[in-house]
Design an enzyme around this catalytic site. Structure first.
Site, PDB file in Angstrom:
ATOM      1  N   HIS A 132       7.201  -5.765  -2.617  1.00 50.35           N
ATOM      2  CA  HIS A 132       6.725  -5.533  -3.983  1.00 50.35           C
ATOM      3  C   HIS A 132       7.343  -4.265  -4.575  1.00 50.35           C
ATOM      4  O   HIS A 132       7.699  -3.335  -3.861  1.00 50.35           O
ATOM      5  CB  HIS A 132       5.192  -5.524  -4.082  1.00 50.35           C
ATOM      6  CG  HIS A 132       4.491  -4.302  -3.594  1.00 50.35           C
ATOM      7  ND1 HIS A 132       3.238  -4.352  -3.019  1.00 50.35           N
ATOM      8  CD2 HIS A 132       4.812  -2.987  -3.592  1.00 50.35           C
ATOM      9  CE1 HIS A 132       2.844  -3.137  -2.708  1.00 50.35           C
ATOM     10  NE2 HIS A 132       3.778  -2.289  -3.040  1.00 50.35           N
ATOM     11  N   ASP A 144       2.407   2.356 -12.324  1.00 54.38           N
ATOM     12  CA  ASP A 144       1.204   1.529 -12.171  1.00 54.38           C
ATOM     13  C   ASP A 144      -0.029   2.391 -11.970  1.00 54.38           C
ATOM     14  O   ASP A 144       0.058   3.604 -11.793  1.00 54.38           O
ATOM     15  CB  ASP A 144       1.377   0.552 -10.989  1.00 54.38           C
ATOM     16  CG  ASP A 144       1.943   1.216  -9.741  1.00 54.38           C
ATOM     17  OD1 ASP A 144       1.863   2.451  -9.625  1.00 54.38           O
ATOM     18  OD2 ASP A 144       2.467   0.497  -8.874  1.00 54.38           O
ATOM     19  N   GLU A 179       3.821  -8.232  -7.060  1.00 53.29           N
ATOM     20  CA  GLU A 179       3.723  -8.828  -5.736  1.00 53.29           C
ATOM     21  C   GLU A 179       4.593 -10.092  -5.664  1.00 53.29           C
ATOM     22  O   GLU A 179       5.056 -10.588  -6.702  1.00 53.29           O
ATOM     23  CB  GLU A 179       2.253  -9.190  -5.461  1.00 53.29           C
ATOM     24  CG  GLU A 179       1.306  -7.994  -5.505  1.00 53.29           C
ATOM     25  CD  GLU A 179       1.421  -7.077  -4.275  1.00 53.29           C
ATOM     26  OE1 GLU A 179       2.402  -7.193  -3.515  1.00 53.29           O
ATOM     27  OE2 GLU A 179       0.524  -6.243  -4.088  1.00 53.29           O
ATOM     28  N   ASN A 188       6.066  -5.963   1.830  1.00 53.46           N
ATOM     29  CA  ASN A 188       6.242  -7.367   1.415  1.00 53.46           C
ATOM     30  C   ASN A 188       7.273  -7.494   0.283  1.00 53.46           C
ATOM     31  O   ASN A 188       7.423  -8.560  -0.299  1.00 53.46           O
ATOM     32  CB  ASN A 188       4.900  -7.964   0.972  1.00 53.46           C
ATOM     33  CG  ASN A 188       4.335  -7.293  -0.276  1.00 53.46           C
ATOM     34  OD1 ASN A 188       4.885  -6.316  -0.777  1.00 53.46           O
ATOM     35  ND2 ASN A 188       3.236  -7.821  -0.786  1.00 53.46           N
TER      36      ASN A 188
HETATM   37  C1  GLP Z   1       2.252   1.054  -3.527  1.00 54.64           C
HETATM   38  C2  GLP Z   1       2.811   1.252  -4.935  1.00 54.64           C
HETATM   39  C3  GLP Z   1       4.312   1.097  -4.971  1.00 54.64           C
HETATM   40  C4  GLP Z   1       4.921   1.785  -3.774  1.00 54.64           C
HETATM   41  C5  GLP Z   1       4.520   1.035  -2.534  1.00 54.64           C
HETATM   42  C6  GLP Z   1       5.042   1.626  -1.242  1.00 54.64           C
HETATM   43  O1  GLP Z   1       1.315   0.022  -3.411  1.00 54.64           O
HETATM   44  N1  GLP Z   1       2.237   0.429  -5.941  1.00 54.64           N
HETATM   45  O2  GLP Z   1       4.823   1.628  -6.183  1.00 54.64           O
HETATM   46  O3  GLP Z   1       6.330   1.792  -3.871  1.00 54.64           O
HETATM   47  O4  GLP Z   1       3.135   0.775  -2.471  1.00 54.64           O
HETATM   48  O5  GLP Z   1       4.282   2.698  -0.809  1.00 54.64           O
HETATM   49  P1  GLP Z   1       4.734   3.686   0.327  1.00 54.64           P
HETATM   50  O6  GLP Z   1       5.812   4.529  -0.259  1.00 54.64           O
HETATM   51  O7  GLP Z   1       3.511   4.477   0.667  1.00 54.64           O
HETATM   52  O8  GLP Z   1       5.230   2.871   1.456  1.00 54.64           O
END
Ligand code: GLP
Length: 252
Positions: free
Chosen positions: A138, A67, A143, A136
């Site tokens: 995702h 993304d 989402e 959450n």
């Molecule tokens: C972000 C990304 C995800 C990622 C998630 C968790 O928003 N879009 O691909 O897995 O949040 O992030 P973190 O690893 O910092 O908890």
């Protein structure tokens, strides 16, 4: 889903890197799906170490990111383009022309998302997808409520995600882009193999729900239960609700 619990984040990261390194040795032209966030930082650091100290080569490999925040140019320090350069790409030998991230500055983001989906297909799909999870549930920027048959697309970030990601934007939710181009849930499920990682107590509750709960559109990561080859790598903190499901939770 195969679940593996490690003592700590470092052990989890090393284990994930071993899976990637082994897959790369089997298939040097591996199509890797990369994610961003805090979770894969240790994995990327270990891949860099394996490249520098043990000759692990990415010279024939491909990287496709999950993304990108809509509107952020590659030079923006909070863009996932910038993240990938800093954390992985500039330290390894992957050819620049083999690494792909959606162009979030495209004039027509919907067309760019469709182009990106086509690009992944044209390369034969993702062989090994690295995946984290939001608190959450995702995956990528899919989402709660995202359709499971969704391809790459423009998606709105959930309020919870804006709050969680504000830490990268001067703790100011207003500065977090409100949309992103993301691989869809169908794109993710089409990967041949998935390394799904979670670390830290903040992820314990959602991991408990993903592993024990019903499949629901409200928790996008429960879609992964439909995939035949997912390795879920957890550290002990993220596995707390699985190891100790009835423990009492301190008030937030
Ligand atoms: C972000 C990304 C995800 C990622 C998630 C968790 O928003 N879009 O691909 O897995 O949040 O992030 P973190 O690893 O910092 O908890």
């Amino acid at each position: 889903m195969q679940v593996y619990v490690y003592d700590n984040y470092e052990a989890l990261s090393i284990a994930a890197a071993k899976i990637v390194a082994e897959a790369l040795k089997q298939n040097p032209a591996l199509k890797l799906g990369f994610s961003t966030g805090s979770t894969p930082l240790g994995l990327y650091a270990e891949l860099v170490r394996l490249h520098k100290s043990e000759g692990l080569s990415f010279s024939k490999a491909f990287g496709f990111n999950l993304d990108e925040y809509l509107g952020l140019p590659a030079c923006d320090e909070q863009s996932y383009h910038f993240f990938m350069q800093e954390q992985l790409y500039r330290h390894i030998d992957i050819p620049p022309e083999n690494s792909f991230i959606p162009d979030a500055t495209a004039k027509d983001p919907t067309a760019e998302a469709a182009r990106y989906e086509g690009l992944i297909s044209a390369h034969g799909g993702i062989d090994l997808q690295i995946l984290g999870v939001g608190t959450n549930g995702h995956i990528g920027f899919n989402e709660p409520g995202s359709p499971w048959d969704s391809p790459c697309r423009v998606a709105d970030l959930a309020y919870d995600t804006l709050v969680a990601n504000a830490r990268f934007f001067d703790n100011d939710m207003e500065k977090v882009p409100k949309q992103a181009i993301t691989m869809g849930i169908a794109t993710i499920l089409a990967a041949k193999r998935i390394i799904f990682m979670a670390s830290g107590q903040a992820k314990a509750e959602i991991i408990g729900k993903i592993l024990k709960g019903e499949q629901t559109l409200n928790i996008p990561a429960t879609a992964l239960q439909n995939h035949p080859d997912v390795a879920l790598l957890l550290d002990k903190a993220a596995a707390l609700d699985v190891l100790l499901p009835n423990r009492s939770r301190p008030p937030m």
